[in-house]
Design a protein around this motif. Structure first.
Motif, short mmCIF file in Angstrom:
data_model
loop_
_atom_site.label_atom_id
_atom_site.label_comp_id
_atom_site.label_asym_id
_atom_site.label_seq_id
_atom_site.Cartn_x
_atom_site.Cartn_y
_atom_site.Cartn_z
N THR A 114 75.14 64.61 25.31
CA THR A 114 75.10 62.92 25.10
C THR A 114 73.74 62.38 25.16
O THR A 114 73.92 61.43 24.62
CB THR A 114 76.14 62.72 26.31
OG1 THR A 114 77.12 63.28 26.27
CG2 THR A 114 76.32 61.12 26.35
N SER A 118 71.03 63.27 24.32
CA SER A 118 70.14 63.26 23.00
C SER A 118 70.79 62.78 21.87
O SER A 118 70.10 61.65 21.05
CB SER A 118 70.14 64.83 22.57
OG SER A 118 69.51 65.08 21.25
N SER A 119 72.15 62.53 21.89
CA SER A 119 72.76 61.72 20.65
C SER A 119 72.64 60.47 20.98
O SER A 119 72.54 59.55 19.95
CB SER A 119 74.25 62.27 20.68
OG SER A 119 74.97 61.54 19.77
N ASP A 139 69.21 58.91 20.01
CA ASP A 139 69.23 58.86 18.57
C ASP A 139 69.83 57.47 17.90
O ASP A 139 69.33 56.96 17.16
CB ASP A 139 69.71 60.09 18.07
CG ASP A 139 69.44 59.99 16.30
OD1 ASP A 139 68.47 60.20 15.83
OD2 ASP A 139 70.69 60.34 15.74
N ALA A 154 77.86 57.96 18.81
CA ALA A 154 77.07 59.26 19.48
C ALA A 154 78.13 60.42 20.09
O ALA A 154 77.86 61.47 20.29
CB ALA A 154 76.45 58.70 20.73
N PRO A 201 79.41 64.86 18.18
CA PRO A 201 78.89 66.29 18.52
C PRO A 201 79.49 66.34 20.13
O PRO A 201 79.69 67.71 20.10
CB PRO A 201 77.50 66.22 18.26
CG PRO A 201 76.97 64.97 18.67
CD PRO A 201 78.08 63.84 17.84
#
Length: 351
Positions: free
Chosen positions: A237, A239-240, A243, A272, A275
């Motif tokens: 979470t 990292s997403s 981004d 986000a 993934p």
């Protein structure tokens, strides 16, 4: 979509066939004599021979293999007088002389210990494992997404470093070690403060009030089982979100004067989560398979407990059936995850 699902189902059938072959040969060569265990130490040779004949253990290994695959397959070749009866619960599709091709529920044999149908034993214990896995996944998803958002909103801060460090520890510690530590700490040493028990079931029976739900017994095993996915979801979470928060449309939303809450929850989070949702779906089957030691530690009534006890008692049909059952769950969940990922993300093409 339909062709993809059919192709994956065919691949799943091949995987299950490979699992069935593996478990058969594995438990055929294992030391131990289930006939002697069933007959008892004082039994005579005639009694042991009768038990071996009833279980088919007096046949050569190739004959036993063909018989086992015939039983566990949804399509089997059986005597016509047994087609559709209680043993197989199937329907005769194609008569072939004295036998018939039968469409049936896979027959996982009967337990050496209780003589009960193995599939019925697994289904009776599956509910406990399913609730434990769902509770662990819910706990991991809610806390993991919340921690990931907090870490992404405060990058390189002390909070971010603390959450990342904790998540790395959560990934590194084996689940059975975490289970023992959690059980002893919160269920034994601090039980007078937490009010939690070292062992317990989801439902308990009181002689006066009858059967009732006890959710507190689910907390410790669910937390112990959910530590690893919690750590993974937190990092995923974070990292997403980092981004997504760097994208141009987020800067545009902030430039329009939208509040930070609306920017994060209304724009960034929903983009986000793709993934993260995929990871959550994929972890469910892994948690059901990985719950074995957690169930054993907390004496939780589930697939893990019944399988480990079957290993101790050389109850091979239960162990073999549980292995095939878990493999089936993995196949089904992986297909559902692939389809779900394609539905959530239009950029993904099923091929």
């Amino acid at each position: 979509m339909l062709s993809f699902v059919l192709r994956r189902l065919l691949q799943g059938v091949l995987v299950l066939a490979g699992v069935a072959l593996t478990v058969f040969f594995l438990f055929t060569v294992l030391p131990g004599d289930p006939v002697a265990l069933l007959a008892g130490q004082r039994s005579d040779l005639a009694t042991r021979a009768a038990i071996a004949a009833d279980l088919g253990l007096d046949q050569p290994v190739p004959v036993q293999l063909v018989g086992y695959l015939n039983d566990v397959s949804p399509l089997g070749l059986h005597p016509r007088d047994s087609a559709g009866v209680a043993k197989y619960g199937g329907v005769a599709l194609l008569p072939l002389g004295e036998k018939a091709v039968v469409l049936k529920v896979p027959y996982l044999r009967r337990s050496f210990q209780s003589n009960k149908d193995v599939l019925r034993i697994l289904l009776d214990h599956f509910t406990g494992t399913l609730w434990l896995a769902l509770a662990a996944m819910l706990l991991a998803a809610v806390l993991g997404i919340a921690f990931g958002i907090l870490a992404a909103l405060k990058p390189h801060s002390w909070l971010d470093r603390a959450l990342i460090t904790t998540s790395v520890l959560g990934i590194s510690v084996p689940s059975f070690v975490a289970g023992i530590l959690i059980a002893m700490t919160f269920g034994f040493y601090w039980s007078h403060w937490t009010g939690l028990n070292l062992t317990g079931q989801l439902y308990e029976t009181d002689p006066f009030t009858g059967r009732h739900l006890v959710l507190r017994n689910l907390l410790l095993p669910a937390f112990a089982l959910g530590i690893r996915p919690l750590a993974v979801i937190t990092q995923l979470t974070r990292s997403s979100m980092l981004d997504v928060l760097s994208q141009d449309y987020i800067r545009t939303a902030r430039a329009k004067g939208l509040s930070g809450y609306r920017v994060v929850m209304g724009h960034a989070l929903k983009n986000a989560l793709n993934p993260v949702i995929t990871a959550v779906s994929g972890w469910l089957a892994s948690l059901m398979a990985g719950a074995f030691f957690i169930e054993y530690i907390f004496n939780w009534k589930g697939l893990g407990t019944v399988t480990l006890r079957a290993v101790e008692n050389l109850d091979f049909p239960v162990v073999m059936g549980a292995t095939i059952f878990i493999a089936f769950l993995f196949v089904v969940v992986n297909i559902v995850v692939d389809v779900l990922y394609a539905v959530l993300d239009p950029r993904v093409k099923l091929s």
